[in-house]
Structures are given as structure tokens and as C-alpha cells.
Design a protein around this motif. Structure first.
Motif, short mmCIF file in Angstrom:
data_model
loop_
_atom_site.label_atom_id
_atom_site.label_comp_id
_atom_site.label_asym_id
_atom_site.label_seq_id
_atom_site.Cartn_x
_atom_site.Cartn_y
_atom_site.Cartn_z
N PHE A 1 24.88 44.38 79.10
CA PHE A 1 26.49 43.50 79.87
C PHE A 1 27.58 44.21 79.02
N LEU A 2 27.56 44.10 78.20
CA LEU A 2 29.12 44.39 77.24
C LEU A 2 29.50 46.24 77.40
N GLN A 3 28.46 46.90 77.89
CA GLN A 3 28.90 47.91 78.18
C GLN A 3 28.58 49.06 79.10
N SER A 4 28.43 47.70 80.52
CA SER A 4 28.92 47.95 81.58
C SER A 4 30.16 48.39 82.04
N GLN A 5 30.20 49.44 83.48
CA GLN A 5 31.26 49.91 83.83
C GLN A 5 31.42 49.12 85.01
N LEU A 6 32.88 48.55 85.75
CA LEU A 6 34.02 47.98 86.97
C LEU A 6 33.01 48.93 87.55
N PRO A 7 33.79 50.15 87.83
CA PRO A 7 33.48 50.93 88.92
C PRO A 7 31.33 50.80 89.47
N LYS A 8 30.90 51.00 88.46
CA LYS A 8 29.25 50.67 89.04
C LYS A 8 29.11 49.51 89.31
N VAL A 9 29.89 48.56 88.93
CA VAL A 9 29.62 46.95 89.11
C VAL A 9 29.56 46.42 90.43
N GLN A 10 31.27 46.78 90.84
CA GLN A 10 32.12 46.44 92.21
C GLN A 10 30.95 47.29 93.26
N GLU A 11 30.13 48.70 93.09
CA GLU A 11 29.18 49.35 93.31
C GLU A 11 28.16 48.78 93.92
N GLU A 12 27.33 47.56 92.90
CA GLU A 12 26.19 46.66 93.45
C GLU A 12 26.74 45.44 94.19
N LEU A 13 27.87 45.24 93.62
CA LEU A 13 28.46 44.05 94.13
C LEU A 13 28.34 44.55 95.80
N THR A 14 29.48 45.32 96.23
CA THR A 14 30.17 45.58 97.39
C THR A 14 28.39 46.45 98.64
N THR A 15 27.76 47.17 97.89
CA THR A 15 26.49 47.62 98.91
C THR A 15 25.85 46.54 99.14
N ASN A 16 25.30 46.30 97.73
CA ASN A 16 24.25 45.01 98.43
C ASN A 16 24.64 43.53 98.22
N LEU A 17 26.09 43.11 98.40
CA LEU A 17 26.34 41.67 98.90
C LEU A 17 27.58 41.91 100.27
N VAL A 18 28.22 42.51 99.80
CA VAL A 18 29.88 42.84 101.23
C VAL A 18 28.94 43.47 102.42
N GLY A 19 28.20 44.25 102.02
CA GLY A 19 27.50 45.11 103.05
C GLY A 19 26.67 44.85 103.59
N MET A 20 25.79 44.21 103.28
CA MET A 20 24.89 43.08 103.63
C MET A 20 25.37 41.69 104.88
N TYR A 21 26.69 41.46 103.63
CA TYR A 21 27.38 40.42 104.87
C TYR A 21 27.53 41.32 106.39
N THR A 22 28.35 42.30 105.80
CA THR A 22 28.93 43.02 107.35
C THR A 22 28.07 42.95 107.94
N ILE A 23 27.24 43.46 107.88
CA ILE A 23 26.24 43.71 108.78
C ILE A 23 25.57 42.48 109.54
N THR A 24 24.41 41.79 108.64
CA THR A 24 24.14 40.08 108.89
C THR A 24 25.14 39.66 110.02
N ARG A 25 26.61 39.28 109.54
CA ARG A 25 26.94 38.78 110.64
C ARG A 25 27.36 39.18 111.79
N LEU A 26 27.65 40.84 112.23
CA LEU A 26 27.81 41.54 113.72
C LEU A 26 26.00 41.36 114.24
N VAL A 27 24.76 41.24 113.65
CA VAL A 27 24.23 41.26 114.49
C VAL A 27 23.85 39.53 114.49
N ALA A 28 23.96 38.89 113.08
CA ALA A 28 23.44 37.54 113.65
C ALA A 28 24.38 36.28 115.51
N ARG A 29 25.41 36.93 115.24
CA ARG A 29 25.74 37.05 116.16
C ARG A 29 26.03 36.73 117.63
#
Length: 273
Positions: A99-127
Motif C-alpha cells: 500500500f505505501l508504494q502504490s501509485q495513484l494512477p494505478k489505484v484510480q484505474e482499478e477503481l474506475t474499471t472494476n467499479l465505475v465501469g461495472m456500475y455503468t453497464i449494469t445501470r444501463l442493462v438493468a433498466r
């Protein structure tokens, strides 16, 4: 869920678990597959394999972090190919670091792809599933969505979040005849993880085994599909003896992490003597 004659959308379908799930669905009777990922060339290769099995297939070369484009392309796909009955959210990335050596751009990529990306497609399909009063949504989490481990803080955080998201949706969408399931494989031998430092004693499984477990689990009512004996053992141990499991995880952590930890322990002993 009886997948015979159904239409399925699989994200992250160009490689690894997503590709294996798409192929397994094609082999077991799905009528039409929509394959979504960023790499058009890889998607085309998977589409060729699926077409050879006699299944209709279409590719959606999309970045899930671009909601406007995803919305437009999904609306076109729904119009051109009909309603989607099964959504498998498999797109994801992983970066390993203390954790203390983690890089913010990589952290943001994980959060954006794994969570925001999933939320985006799920919201559109679920409706749209709500409008047709039918559907199944599968969110691919991980054993690390149940048991976090050193050097995997952000990845574990996203996978824990996927379980929470899945549980919330399950309650909200049940009244609309929509099932929401979590798939939790342990370490799976894909190109995404081959550059990681693997944990000791962990025996990787194949993407095909994960895909087969998912298809089998679709016929059951379980809200979660744990894949592999290691997953069941770790979850059981976490319930019965969580402190013991934490010690085991520290011992099993990648070699660099273990080495630094043992150096700190030796230093602490030396200064206290």
C-alpha cells in the motif's frame, strides 16, 4: 436460469475468465452473445471461435469508463439484436503493490474499471431488464472480495465493494424478476495475473473451470458462487478463526513483502534486547 435460446452480454470477453465464460455459454446453448471489451482485435478472434460453434455473435469494442459511448452502443445493440437476458460483468484490472508504494494512477484505474465501469453497464442493462421483467446479472468478484490480503489492498477493496453492490441490487431488483449473483473465483491462471507475485500455497485454477462453475450455478438459487476448494476453505476459516487466517496470509504473502516484514521483526527484537 435456463440459458437455452437466450442472449448474453459478457464484458471483459477478450481474454481470461470473460473469454472462457463466453465460450462456455456458447457451448451450452445460449443463442446469441454480445462480447464487450476494449481490444477489438482480440474480440474478433473470440467471436470467430464462437461463430464456429453455431452461435450468433456481435462485438462491442468499448471502454466502460466512457458512459456516453457505452449508452449509445448498448442502445444500438439492444435495437439490432434484441433484449439481453444475461449480463456477466467480468471486465477488470489488477495491480499489485504494498500500500505505501502504490501509485495513484494505478489505484484510480482499478477503481474506475472494476467499479465505475461495472456500475455503468449494469445501470444501463438493468433498466431495460426491468422493462422486460426478466434477467440475470452476474458480477465477477473474487475470493479477495471475502478475504483481503497484503499487497492487494485496492483490488481487494474493489472486490469487496462488488459484493456489497451485488447484495444491494439483489434486494432492489428481485421484485422485477431479476436475479443478481456474485461469482467468486480464487486465483485463476490468466494473462492478467501472470506478472503478479503469487501467494505461497495457492494453486491456480483454469478459466474454464470458473466458466463451468458459473454455468452450473445459473441453474441454482444461490446468491453467490464460490469456485474451488481453496475459496470454500478460506471463507470457512475466515468465519471460524479470522486471526489465524490473517497470520496464514502474512506467511503466504509474496516474498518481498515477507522479507521486509521479517526484517522489521528482527529489528524490533534486537532493539528490545
Amino acid at each position: 436460469m435456463n440459458i437455452q435460446g437466450k442472449t448474453a452480454l459478457v464484458t471483459g470477453a477478450s481474454r481470461g475468465i470473460g473469454r472462457a465464460i463466453a465460450l462456455e455459454l456458447a457451448k451450452t446453448g445460449v443463442r446469441r452473445l454480445l462480447l464487450l471489451a476494449r481490444d477489438r482485435q482480440r474480440l474478433a478472434e473470440v467471436a470467430t471461435e464462437i461463430s464456429a460453434l453455431g452461435v450468433e455473435v456481435a462485438i462491442l469494442a468499448l471502454d466502460l469508463t466512457q458512459p456516453v459511448e457505452v449508452n449509445i452502443k448498448l442502445a444500438q445493440a439492444w435495437r439490432d439484436h434484441g433484449p439481453i437476458h444475461l449480463l456477466v460483468n467480468c471486465a477488470g484490472v489488477v495491480h499489485q503493490a504494498p500500500f505505501l508504494q502504490s501509485q495513484l494512477p494505478k489505484v484510480q484505474e482499478e477503481l474506475t474499471t472494476n467499479l465505475v465501469g461495472m456500475y455503468t453497464i449494469t445501470r444501463l442493462v438493468a433498466r431495460r431488464m426491468v422493462a422486460q421483467q426478466e434477467g440475470v446479472i452476474v458480477n465477477v468478484s473474487s475470493l479477495m472480495g471475502k478475504v483481503a490480503a497484503p499487497t492487494m489492498a485496492t483490488y481487494s477493496a474493489t472486490k469487496f465493494a462488488i459484493l456489497g453492490f451485488t447484495q444491494a441490487l439483489r434486494g432492489e431488483l428481485a421484485a422485477h424478476n431479476i436475479r443478481v449473483i456474485a461469482l467468486l473465483p480464487s486465483l485463476t491462471d490468466t494473462d492478467m495475473v501472470r506478472e503478479l507475485e503469487w501467494f505461497r500455497w495457492v494453486v491456480p485454477m483454469t478459466p474454464q473451470k470458473v466458466a463451468q462453475a458459473l454455468v452450473a450455478g445459473l441453474h441454482k438459487e444461490s446468491p453467490e458462487i464460490l469456485v474451488g476448494w481453496q475459496s470454500h476453505l478460506a471463507v470457512w476459516c475466515n468465519r471460524i478463526a479470522p486471526m489465524l487466517l490473517e497470520k496464514v496470509l502474512l506467511m503466504a504473502a509474496p516474498s518481498k513483502h515477507r522479507q521486509k516484514r521479517y526484517q522489521r521483526l528482527r529489528h524490533a527484537r534486537a532493539t528490545s534486547s
